[in-house]
Write a protein that holds these residues in place. Sequence first.
Motif, PDB file in Angstrom:
ATOM      1  N   GLU A 100      -7.784  -8.654 -27.065  1.00 55.86           N
ATOM      2  CA  GLU A 100      -8.951  -8.299 -27.875  1.00 55.86           C
ATOM      3  C   GLU A 100     -10.247  -8.495 -27.087  1.00 55.86           C
ATOM      4  N   ASP A 101     -10.307  -9.557 -26.297  1.00 54.08           N
ATOM      5  CA  ASP A 101     -11.495  -9.770 -25.452  1.00 54.08           C
ATOM      6  C   ASP A 101     -11.623  -8.661 -24.414  1.00 54.08           C
ATOM      7  N   ALA A 102     -10.490  -8.251 -23.857  1.00 47.92           N
ATOM      8  CA  ALA A 102     -10.505  -7.155 -22.883  1.00 47.92           C
ATOM      9  C   ALA A 102     -10.969  -5.859 -23.539  1.00 47.92           C
ATOM     10  N   LYS A 103     -10.535  -5.621 -24.781  1.00 45.63           N
ATOM     11  CA  LYS A 103     -10.951  -4.422 -25.500  1.00 45.63           C
ATOM     12  C   LYS A 103     -12.458  -4.407 -25.744  1.00 45.63           C
ATOM     13  N   LYS A 104     -13.011  -5.576 -26.070  1.00 48.27           N
ATOM     14  CA  LYS A 104     -14.460  -5.662 -26.303  1.00 48.27           C
ATOM     15  C   LYS A 104     -15.231  -5.291 -25.047  1.00 48.27           C
ATOM     16  N   LEU A 105     -14.722  -5.731 -23.904  1.00 44.96           N
ATOM     17  CA  LEU A 105     -15.369  -5.380 -22.645  1.00 44.96           C
ATOM     18  C   LEU A 105     -15.261  -3.883 -22.370  1.00 44.96           C
ATOM     19  N   LEU A 106     -14.125  -3.297 -22.735  1.00 47.22           N
ATOM     20  CA  LEU A 106     -13.958  -1.853 -22.559  1.00 47.22           C
ATOM     21  C   LEU A 106     -14.969  -1.080 -23.408  1.00 47.22           C
ATOM     22  N   VAL A 107     -15.170  -1.535 -24.637  1.00 46.84           N
ATOM     23  CA  VAL A 107     -16.163  -0.902 -25.512  1.00 46.84           C
ATOM     24  C   VAL A 107     -17.556  -1.015 -24.902  1.00 46.84           C
ATOM     25  N   VAL A 127      -0.585  -5.119 -19.609  1.00 48.72           N
ATOM     26  CA  VAL A 127      -0.571  -6.175 -20.627  1.00 48.72           C
ATOM     27  C   VAL A 127       0.101  -5.699 -21.912  1.00 48.72           C
ATOM     28  N   PHE A 128      -0.034  -4.414 -22.259  1.00 47.07           N
ATOM     29  CA  PHE A 128       0.627  -3.899 -23.461  1.00 47.07           C
ATOM     30  C   PHE A 128       2.140  -3.913 -23.292  1.00 47.07           C
ATOM     31  N   PHE A 129       2.622  -3.513 -22.107  1.00 50.32           N
ATOM     32  CA  PHE A 129       4.061  -3.543 -21.878  1.00 50.32           C
ATOM     33  C   PHE A 129       4.584  -4.978 -21.858  1.00 50.32           C
ATOM     34  N   GLU A 130       3.850  -5.853 -21.206  1.00 51.82           N
ATOM     35  CA  GLU A 130       4.286  -7.250 -21.149  1.00 51.82           C
ATOM     36  C   GLU A 130       4.275  -7.902 -22.525  1.00 51.82           C
ATOM     37  N   SER A 131       3.412  -7.411 -23.414  1.00 53.03           N
ATOM     38  CA  SER A 131       3.332  -7.944 -24.773  1.00 53.03           C
ATOM     39  C   SER A 131       4.227  -7.164 -25.739  1.00 53.03           C
ATOM     40  N   GLU A 132       5.036  -6.247 -25.177  1.00 54.11           N
ATOM     41  CA  GLU A 132       5.972  -5.420 -25.939  1.00 54.11           C
ATOM     42  C   GLU A 132       5.251  -4.573 -27.004  1.00 54.11           C
ATOM     43  N   ARG A 133       4.057  -4.125 -26.671  1.00 56.90           N
ATOM     44  CA  ARG A 133       3.318  -3.189 -27.522  1.00 56.90           C
ATOM     45  C   ARG A 133       3.429  -1.813 -26.867  1.00 56.90           C
ATOM     46  N   LEU A 134       4.662  -1.278 -26.914  1.00 57.03           N
ATOM     47  CA  LEU A 134       4.998  -0.101 -26.124  1.00 57.03           C
ATOM     48  C   LEU A 134       4.228   1.144 -26.546  1.00 57.03           C
ATOM     49  N   ASP A 135       4.057   1.342 -27.848  1.00 53.20           N
ATOM     50  CA  ASP A 135       3.351   2.542 -28.298  1.00 53.20           C
ATOM     51  C   ASP A 135       1.917   2.571 -27.769  1.00 53.20           C
ATOM     52  N   GLU A 136       1.258   1.411 -27.783  1.00 54.82           N
ATOM     53  CA  GLU A 136      -0.103   1.338 -27.260  1.00 54.82           C
ATOM     54  C   GLU A 136      -0.116   1.560 -25.752  1.00 54.82           C
ATOM     55  N   ALA A 137       0.881   1.008 -25.071  1.00 55.35           N
ATOM     56  CA  ALA A 137       0.967   1.169 -23.618  1.00 55.35           C
ATOM     57  C   ALA A 137       1.153   2.631 -23.246  1.00 55.35           C
ATOM     58  N   ILE A 138       2.032   3.321 -23.973  1.00 59.83           N
ATOM     59  CA  ILE A 138       2.273   4.739 -23.705  1.00 59.83           C
ATOM     60  C   ILE A 138       1.008   5.549 -23.964  1.00 59.83           C
ATOM     61  N   GLY A 139       0.291   5.200 -25.042  1.00 63.14           N
ATOM     62  CA  GLY A 139      -0.944   5.897 -25.368  1.00 63.14           C
ATOM     63  C   GLY A 139      -1.977   5.763 -24.266  1.00 63.14           C
ATOM     64  N   VAL A 140      -2.117   4.545 -23.729  1.00 59.91           N
ATOM     65  CA  VAL A 140      -3.068   4.315 -22.640  1.00 59.91           C
ATOM     66  C   VAL A 140      -2.630   5.070 -21.392  1.00 59.91           C
ATOM     67  N   PHE A 141      -1.326   5.068 -21.124  1.00 59.23           N
ATOM     68  CA  PHE A 141      -0.801   5.766 -19.946  1.00 59.23           C
ATOM     69  C   PHE A 141      -1.145   7.250 -19.994  1.00 59.23           C
ATOM     70  N   HIS A 142      -0.955   7.861 -21.147  1.00 59.65           N
ATOM     71  CA  HIS A 142      -1.267   9.289 -21.276  1.00 59.65           C
ATOM     72  C   HIS A 142      -2.774   9.528 -21.234  1.00 59.65           C
ATOM     73  N   SER A 143      -3.547   8.593 -21.768  1.00 58.13           N
ATOM     74  CA  SER A 143      -5.009   8.731 -21.746  1.00 58.13           C
ATOM     75  C   SER A 143      -5.534   8.701 -20.321  1.00 58.13           C
ATOM     76  N   MET A 144      -4.988   7.805 -19.501  1.00 62.16           N
ATOM     77  CA  MET A 144      -5.473   7.709 -18.134  1.00 62.16           C
ATOM     78  C   MET A 144      -5.128   8.968 -17.357  1.00 62.16           C
ATOM     79  N   GLU A 145      -3.974   9.552 -17.633  1.00 56.25           N
ATOM     80  CA  GLU A 145      -3.600  10.783 -16.951  1.00 56.25           C
ATOM     81  C   GLU A 145      -4.490  11.939 -17.394  1.00 56.25           C
ATOM     82  N   ALA A 146      -4.830  11.966 -18.682  1.00 52.21           N
ATOM     83  CA  ALA A 146      -5.700  13.018 -19.209  1.00 52.21           C
ATOM     84  C   ALA A 146      -7.092  12.938 -18.585  1.00 52.21           C
ATOM     85  N   LYS A 147      -7.501  11.721 -18.200  1.00 56.95           N
ATOM     86  CA  LYS A 147      -8.810  11.515 -17.575  1.00 56.95           C
ATOM     87  C   LYS A 147      -8.761  11.736 -16.063  1.00 56.95           C
TER      88      LYS A 147
END
Length: 238
Positions: A100-107, A127-147
């Motif tokens: 959450e702190d990392a997200k605030k910095l991203l904002v 960190v999302f994969f290590e925290s087993e938040r796979l859906d969020e990790a996949i979303g970020v992965f696709h976002s970075m590729e789109a950018k």
Amino acid sequence: MVLLLESGFDSDIFTFSSLINGLCRAHMLDDAFDCFPEMFQWNVTPSDVTYNILIRSLCIIGDVARALKLARKMQSAGISADVFSFNALIQCFCRMKKIEDAKKLLVAMLTLGLDPDRYTYGAFVKVFFESERLDEAIGVFHSMEAKGCFPDPYTCNLVLDSLVKKGYLEDARDIIKRCSRRSTKAVKCRQIGRWFSNHGDTVEELLSGDVTEHQAVNPFIHTTLCAGKVVLIIWWDM
């Protein structure tokens, strides 16, 4: 530092920043911070590079509170934080699993009009994969590729290894097909080939419809044996 300057070295920003960087790399952080106030005594104003060297070094040792304090001091001095500043802090928070702190910095980063790069995205993917938040990790992965921020081999390995272990084979297939379209460096994905062969896939079937049979085998993607295990090799663009 005084001895260096009295020996004829220029008392400029390059000299001070180089010395501070060298001390930080030598794990002499206290000495590096001792040099920082001396800059003002010699009428040298620290630059964003100087601040970032110290912020990064503090983040490496996990002293994020002190790093944030220095970032605020930099801002008070009229120097805006840049992508390097934010990446060091975000990566530190992600290593500490303070998502959450990392997200605030991203904002805050986006609010300043700064574009995240592959290191920013990579920290969140990890960190999302290590925290087993796979859906969020996949979303970020696709976002970075789109950018246009294509992941490095380490991030690619992490993503594929995590996906197949959790049974997200369709997502893994999609990523492998994307990887096969870019070719420069090899990425060894441990036991990925074994996972897919257990589910009835050959390499050619895995990539059918996206590349030709020749491309599917050589040079873009192929399987090999390493220490008795089937390993999938993907040629990856950096």
